[in-house]
Motif scaffolding. Structure first.
Motif, short mmCIF file in Angstrom:
data_model
loop_
_atom_site.label_atom_id
_atom_site.label_comp_id
_atom_site.label_asym_id
_atom_site.label_seq_id
_atom_site.Cartn_x
_atom_site.Cartn_y
_atom_site.Cartn_z
N GLN A 113 -13.20 30.78 15.82
CA GLN A 113 -12.64 31.58 16.90
C GLN A 113 -13.10 33.03 16.81
O GLN A 113 -13.51 33.63 17.79
CB GLN A 113 -11.10 31.51 16.86
CG GLN A 113 -10.45 32.27 17.99
CD GLN A 113 -8.96 31.94 18.13
OE1 GLN A 113 -8.47 30.98 17.55
NE2 GLN A 113 -8.26 32.73 18.90
N SER A 155 -6.77 23.58 14.99
CA SER A 155 -7.71 24.17 14.02
C SER A 155 -7.68 23.40 12.71
O SER A 155 -8.73 23.18 12.10
CB SER A 155 -7.33 25.63 13.74
OG SER A 155 -7.47 26.39 14.91
N ASP A 175 -14.13 26.04 17.54
CA ASP A 175 -12.69 26.30 17.49
C ASP A 175 -12.34 27.47 18.40
O ASP A 175 -12.43 28.62 18.00
CB ASP A 175 -12.25 26.58 16.06
CG ASP A 175 -10.73 26.60 15.93
OD1 ASP A 175 -10.05 26.40 16.96
OD2 ASP A 175 -10.23 26.82 14.81
N GLU A 176 -11.93 27.18 19.61
CA GLU A 176 -11.58 28.21 20.60
C GLU A 176 -12.58 29.36 20.60
O GLU A 176 -12.19 30.52 20.46
CB GLU A 176 -10.17 28.74 20.33
CG GLU A 176 -9.13 27.64 20.29
CD GLU A 176 -7.74 28.12 20.63
OE1 GLU A 176 -7.63 29.05 21.47
OE2 GLU A 176 -6.77 27.59 20.08
#
Ligand SMILES: Nc1ncnc2c1ncn2[C@@H]1O[C@H](COP(=O)(O)OP(=O)(O)O)[C@@H](O)[C@H]1O
Ligand SMILES: [Mg+2]
Lengths: 235, 245
Positions: free
Chosen positions: B91, B54, B163-164
């Motif tokens: 996320q 991240s 990001d995820e």
């Protein structure tokens, strides 16, 4: 010594028959306080939002000052505005003392810090959630401010209601700059103070009932706003 | 489903970082990374929790300032003009307290091109056209992430950071996100996708950036990474072992 039971009966009668003198006082009260709230929001909301997202050296001190100003004693505000508006004062030329305008000015000064400080808190909380997304979107401060104010709209309405509740219930500021002149600057709180001291408990009680009802309605409105906001997940 | 034509006016952009260092909490959380990401690939960033995935993404997007090192896009230092051509999906999606449609209109207006058709086609792109008037924060997790993705696509980004985005989504929602991202890549966006889901990396990646403890362990084409990775750490990671060094 007046009979309290009789006073209550007369008070309800005044309210239920919509007594013209009573109505006049209520209408003026609402006009003064609602106008003051409108101005306070116009000044306090952008101020609070700006303070919420800006970062500069004196910021913590400014926030402390603003929070302290939330507790300004109404009589002190009344006195300061009186000095400004009296004939010898810097704004004496406008001849505003003992007018509803003077009362609006005093209440605006009284509640703008409240609106600004509460708004700062609300917006800063929201900004902690949005900041990184806003930075990713390359937003300017101005864009961020207006987006935050809009997204905090439900909380800010309750801030406005809190300001209104404080304005409509205060007596110290309006009695000094308004003078409690019959048919001109007499509002609910000043009338209650005067009529009680004169022993006219019926009118005082009737106005007291109206004030209580307004306080209850404001709180009910705040509660309903919160519920609406959370129903739409906008809280 | 309407699929906008490929955006030929927007050639892909390649990224490069040199000697990148980021410090936080008294340690180098990104510890001297050198990396060159090709223009045309879909890059997947892999690594265990806390590896610095991240942070690397935030640094490359200009959300964080590095302690040392350079970040270049198309050979030029990252600046605001480059940043407006990038978009990021986090996320946990950060959605405005407004309707689904208003969330899209908001970013279109930021870029000065809000039209009804644009909003509709973006929502259709992610399959949310039926929900345009719903409060955005009432959507399910998968729908919220699709909206966040539609909002990112509304920016017509040359570089798309993810990001995820599917870390807390069910398989159907994950599949939907993956196919939208692939389409965006096919249409010309450089995609940098962080995940710690190996299956997802296999499905998406052209090349793999493998991080561990704030360092770049290897940057390899996806096939080779999964068949015979260069590093011992990657082999451990792929075989499901914890990497303890
Ligand atoms: N602001 C911070 N202060 C201290 N430590 C941080 C900070 N930000 C990140 N870290 C640490 O840096 C490491 C990398 O974080 P991150 O990039 O979020 O990892 P991940 O690869 O799981 O995305 C983690 O160990 C994290 O705890
Ligand atoms: Mg992470």
């Amino acid at each position: 010594m007046q009979d309290f039971g009789e006073a209550f009966r007369l008070a309800f009668q005044l309210v239920l028959t919509a007594d013209p003198d009573l109505l006049e006082i209520i209408v003026l009260s609402l006009r003064v306080s609602l106008t003051a709230v409108a101005f306070s929001c116009l000044i306090g909301l952008p101020l609070g939002a700006a303070l919420a997202i800006a970062r500069f050296p004196g910021r913590p001190a400014l926030i402390i000052l603003l929070n302290a100003l939330m507790g300004l004693p109404p009589v002190v505000v009344g006195l300061l505005i009186y000095l400004m508006l009296s004939n010898a004062g810097p704004l004496g030329w406008f001849q505003l003392l003992y007018t509803p305008t003077a009362m609006i000015i005093a209440q605006t000064v009284l509640i703008t810090p409240i609106v600004a400080a509460l708004c700062r808190e609300v917006v800063e909380q929201l900004y902690s959630e949005y900041a990184e997304q806003f930075r990713s979107l390359c937003m300017t401060r101005r864009q961020a401010m207006s987006a935050l104010l809009w997204d905090a709209r439900y909380s800010l309405l309750t801030v406005g209601l809190a300001g209104f509740g404080r304005a409509v219930a205060e007596v110290g500021a309006v009695i000094i700059v308004g003078g409690n002149i019959d048919h001109l600057t007499r509002v609910m709180t000043t009338a209650i103070a005067l009529e009680t001291s004169k022993g006219n408990l019926a009118l005082a009680l009737a106005l007291g009932l109206v004030l209580l009802t307004i306080a209850l309605s404001v709180n009910a409105a705040v509660m309903m706003l919160r519920m609406t906001a959370s129903r739409y997940a906008y809280a | 489903m309407t699929t906008p034509a490929p955006d030929a006016s927007k050639p892909r952009i390649g990224g490069e970082v040199r000697g990148l260092v980021y410090r936080a909490g008294g340690a180098n959380r990104i510890d001297g990374i050198d990396l060159a990401l090709p223009k045309s690939s879909l890059t997947v960033v892999l690594g265990p929790n806390g590896a610095g995935k991240s942070l690397l993404l935030r640094l490359m997007h200009g959300l964080l300032e590095p302690a040392a090192g350079e970040i270049l896009w198309d050979g030029k230092r990252l600046d605001e003009r480059m940043r407006v051509r990038q978009a990021m999906v986090f996320q946990r999606p950060v959605l405005l307290r407004r309707s689904v449609g208003a969330n899209i209109r908001f970013v279109l207006r930021l870029r000065g091109k809000a039209t009804l058709e644009a909003v509709d086609s973006l929502l259709a792109e992610v399959g949310l056209e039926q929900l345009a008037d719903q409060p955005a924060r009432q959507l399910s997790g998968g729908e919220q992430q699709r909206l966040a993705l539609a909002r990112a696509l509304a920016l017509k980004p040359a570089v798309l950071f993810m990001d995820e985005p599917t870390a807390s989504l069910d398989p159907a929602a994950t599949a939907s996100i993956e196919s939208i991202v692939k389409r965006a890549h096919e249409r010309g966006a450089k995609v940098i996708f962080v995940t710690h889901d190996l299956g997802q990396a296999r499905r998406l990646a052209d090349d793999i950036v493998f991080l561990n403890r704030g360092r770049l362990v290897e940057h390899t084409p996806a096939e080779r990474f999964f068949d015979q990775p260069d590093s011992r750490q990657a082999r451990q990671y792929l075989s499901g072992k914890l990497i303890l060094d």
